[in-house]
Enzyme design. Sequence first.
Site, PDB file in Angstrom:
ATOM      1  N   ASN A 261       0.884  -1.177   0.000  1.00  6.39           N
ATOM      2  CA  ASN A 261       0.000   0.000   0.000  1.00  6.39           C
ATOM      3  C   ASN A 261       0.918   1.222   0.000  1.00  6.39           C
ATOM      4  OD1 ASN A 261      -1.791   2.045   0.516  1.00  6.39           O
ATOM      5  ND2 ASN A 261      -2.351   1.337   2.583  1.00  6.39           N
TER       6      ASN A 261
ATOM      7  N   GLU B 268      -7.033   4.586   7.658  1.00  2.00           N
ATOM      8  CA  GLU B 268      -6.817   6.016   7.361  1.00  2.00           C
ATOM      9  C   GLU B 268      -8.016   6.601   6.630  1.00  2.00           C
ATOM     10  OE1 GLU B 268      -3.005   5.519   5.479  1.00  2.00           O
ATOM     11  OE2 GLU B 268      -2.157   4.944   7.418  1.00  2.00           O
TER      12      GLU B 268
HETATM   13  P1  PGA Z   1       2.793   0.306   7.676  1.00  2.97           P
HETATM   14  O1  PGA Z   1       1.345   0.493   7.010  1.00  2.97           O
HETATM   15  O2  PGA Z   1       3.365  -0.977   7.099  1.00  2.97           O
HETATM   16  O3  PGA Z   1       3.579   1.521   7.239  1.00  2.97           O
HETATM   17  O4  PGA Z   1       2.605   0.226   9.135  1.00  2.97           O
HETATM   18  C1  PGA Z   1       0.497  -0.592   6.766  1.00  2.97           C
HETATM   19  C2  PGA Z   1      -0.794  -0.119   6.126  1.00  2.97           C
HETATM   20  O5  PGA Z   1      -1.359   0.867   6.602  1.00  2.97           O
HETATM   21  O6  PGA Z   1      -1.268  -0.708   5.142  1.00  2.97           O
END
Ligand code: PGA
Length: 250
Positions: free
Chosen positions: A9, A98
């Site tokens: 992502n 988010e």
């Molecule tokens: P992170 O994000 O690996 O930077 O903790 C994971 C995500 O939100 O998909």
Amino acid sequence: MRRKIVAGNWKMNTTPQEGVNLVKGIAELKKDICSCVELIVCPPFTHLSCVINAAKETGIAVGAQNCADHESGAYTGEVAAKMLKSIDTEYVILGHSERRQYYGETAETLNSKMALAFANGLKPIYCVGERLEQREAGQHFDVVKQQIEEVVFNLNEEQFSQLIIAYEPVWAIGTGKTATAEQAQEIHAHIRRVLANKFGVAAQDTPILYGGSCKPSNAAELFAKEDVDGGLIGGAALKAEDFIGIAKAF
Ligand code: PGA
């Protein structure tokens, strides 16, 4: 045998050129990982087209990070599932924390997005996960159960068979704090039981990915757990070596 998946992502990072370079870098290193692992990258909308182009014949699949909750029309700034499909996007991340937190996504909007994604031939990666205060209050099992029941339970069996789930504890996303392998296994097994309540044995085949500060140094321990079928990777997906380093954990 369940599918093994490592999905990146990219969030709001990289320019289109950087995105193309990143997917090419991943493609070059892909020979070092087990052919049993599926790789997916999810760049921002602006680079989907060129990343899809660059990923052709590499075996790397491409997904979007979101889609609109309406089919088309006067929704300034939105991108429809149909548009994503028209450029050969294969997956779409839905319900990322988010999006829930900063853009007010609710079960209602997510149900619309999910229906439109399926109607247009996109395969959703549906995210669930609790916030820190919910974990500390011991509510994490109930939180993820509800996030699944209110959206996933509205799918039919055919749709469900195409679904990927990502468990992403909000307190572990981008914080450097990772759930322990035991914590991940405990809640992944719970998620699978919840899915089985509605979909029976089909839940045995659903890939459930872990997300939240997953990196090359902790991926092997997490992926060794029975119900952890891979990862949804944020920060560590922005470097080809790290992303492949995580995929090597299988
Ligand atoms: P992170 O994000 O690996 O930077 O903790 C994971 C995500 O939100 O998909």
